[in-house]
Motif scaffolding. Structure first.
Motif, short mmCIF file in Angstrom:
data_model
loop_
_atom_site.label_atom_id
_atom_site.label_comp_id
_atom_site.label_asym_id
_atom_site.label_seq_id
_atom_site.Cartn_x
_atom_site.Cartn_y
_atom_site.Cartn_z
N ILE A 110 61.29 62.52 -11.93
CA ILE A 110 60.70 63.51 -12.93
C ILE A 110 59.57 64.14 -12.23
CG2 ILE A 110 59.97 64.00 -15.10
CD1 ILE A 110 60.98 61.29 -16.02
N MET A 111 59.56 65.40 -12.00
CA MET A 111 58.67 66.20 -11.48
C MET A 111 57.59 66.49 -12.81
SD MET A 111 57.03 68.14 -8.90
CE MET A 111 58.34 68.13 -7.78
N ILE A 112 56.54 66.00 -12.63
CA ILE A 112 55.53 66.20 -13.79
C ILE A 112 54.62 67.35 -13.67
CG2 ILE A 112 53.55 65.17 -14.64
CD1 ILE A 112 56.04 63.61 -15.48
N ARG A 113 54.10 67.68 -12.51
CA ARG A 113 53.38 68.80 -12.57
C ARG A 113 53.25 69.31 -11.14
NH1 ARG A 113 48.21 69.41 -15.90
NH2 ARG A 113 47.60 71.33 -15.44
N THR A 114 52.85 70.62 -11.00
CA THR A 114 52.26 71.18 -9.69
C THR A 114 51.32 72.25 -9.94
OG1 THR A 114 53.63 73.27 -9.15
CG2 THR A 114 54.93 71.55 -9.75
N MET A 115 50.62 72.26 -9.00
CA MET A 115 49.28 73.16 -8.95
C MET A 115 49.10 73.89 -7.70
SD MET A 115 45.52 71.64 -10.18
CE MET A 115 44.38 72.65 -10.45
N PHE A 149 51.76 68.43 -5.83
CA PHE A 149 52.70 67.84 -6.65
C PHE A 149 52.37 66.63 -7.47
CE2 PHE A 149 54.21 70.89 -3.54
CZ PHE A 149 55.17 71.79 -4.41
N TRP A 150 52.82 66.39 -8.72
CA TRP A 150 52.85 64.82 -8.94
C TRP A 150 54.13 64.36 -9.61
CZ3 TRP A 150 49.14 68.59 -9.86
CH2 TRP A 150 47.72 68.35 -9.48
N LEU A 177 53.69 56.57 -9.41
CA LEU A 177 52.93 57.83 -9.34
C LEU A 177 52.81 58.24 -7.94
CD1 LEU A 177 51.38 60.14 -10.64
CD2 LEU A 177 49.37 58.81 -10.30
N MET A 178 53.49 59.48 -7.49
CA MET A 178 53.33 60.13 -6.24
C MET A 178 52.75 61.30 -6.49
SD MET A 178 56.40 61.30 -3.70
CE MET A 178 56.77 59.80 -3.07
N ILE A 179 51.65 61.32 -5.48
CA ILE A 179 50.79 62.64 -5.24
C ILE A 179 51.19 63.04 -4.00
CG2 ILE A 179 48.61 63.64 -5.35
CD1 ILE A 179 47.89 60.72 -6.81
N VAL A 180 51.67 64.56 -3.87
CA VAL A 180 51.95 65.15 -2.66
C VAL A 180 51.19 66.26 -2.56
CG1 VAL A 180 53.94 66.36 -1.34
CG2 VAL A 180 54.39 64.26 -3.02
N CYS A 238 51.69 57.14 -2.77
CA CYS A 238 52.41 56.36 -3.72
C CYS A 238 51.50 55.47 -4.27
CB CYS A 238 53.64 56.02 -3.32
SG CYS A 238 54.62 57.28 -2.52
N LYS A 239 51.43 55.31 -5.70
CA LYS A 239 50.94 54.06 -6.08
C LYS A 239 51.89 53.51 -7.29
CE LYS A 239 47.17 51.55 -7.16
NZ LYS A 239 46.56 50.58 -6.12
N CYS A 240 52.14 52.07 -7.25
CA CYS A 240 52.91 51.52 -7.98
C CYS A 240 52.36 50.72 -9.25
CB CYS A 240 53.85 50.54 -7.22
SG CYS A 240 55.05 51.09 -6.19
#
Length: 133
Positions: free
Chosen positions: A5-10, A68-69, A76-79, A128-130
């Protein structure tokens, strides 16, 4: 089938945007149930990654860049996506006492997985953090 699920982009244009990105990371991590300690460190990892991208993009006049989150099965993946060439991440056990260059090493110790990939004219810095079960 794996469901992402793409949560947010900024879009990041200025340092104030980086503060907002840090807040988004912390909010999502809290919502996922990460411990306060992990939320703080994920916020720090976001700051380091965004500041590196901001400094590079400003220097080569390629602002803005994007963050992107994604949340995927307790991860949680932060790109951070910016224009430019690929770079490498090396995880060292020695302490860097120089004036620069500790950010990537710090990020590698905060998250469970970190990698860089080239996508056309863009480079994606993925963290990535699990969530521990």
């Amino acid at each position: 089938m794996k469901h992402t699920i793409m949560i947010r982009t900024m879009t990041i244009m200025k340092p104030a945007d980086i503060l907002k990105a840090m807040e988004v990371t912390e909010e999502l991590a809290e919502r996922m149930g990460f411990l306060p300690y992990d939320c703080l460190f994920l916020r720090l990892a976001t700051e380091e990654a965004c500041m590196n991208a901001y400094e590079y993009c400003q220097k080569v006049q390629k602002l803005p860049f994007r963050v992107f989150w994604k949340i995927d099965e307790g991860q949680l993946m932060i790109v951070v996506k910016q224009q430019g060439g690929c770079f490498s991440i090396t995880n060292h056990d020695t302490v860097n006492t120089g004036p620069r260059g500790r950010g990537l090493q710090l990020i590698a110790h905060i998250v469970d997985d970190v990698y860089v990939k080239q996508e056309g004219n863009n480079v994606l810095f993925c963290m990535c953090k699990c969530k521990k079960k």
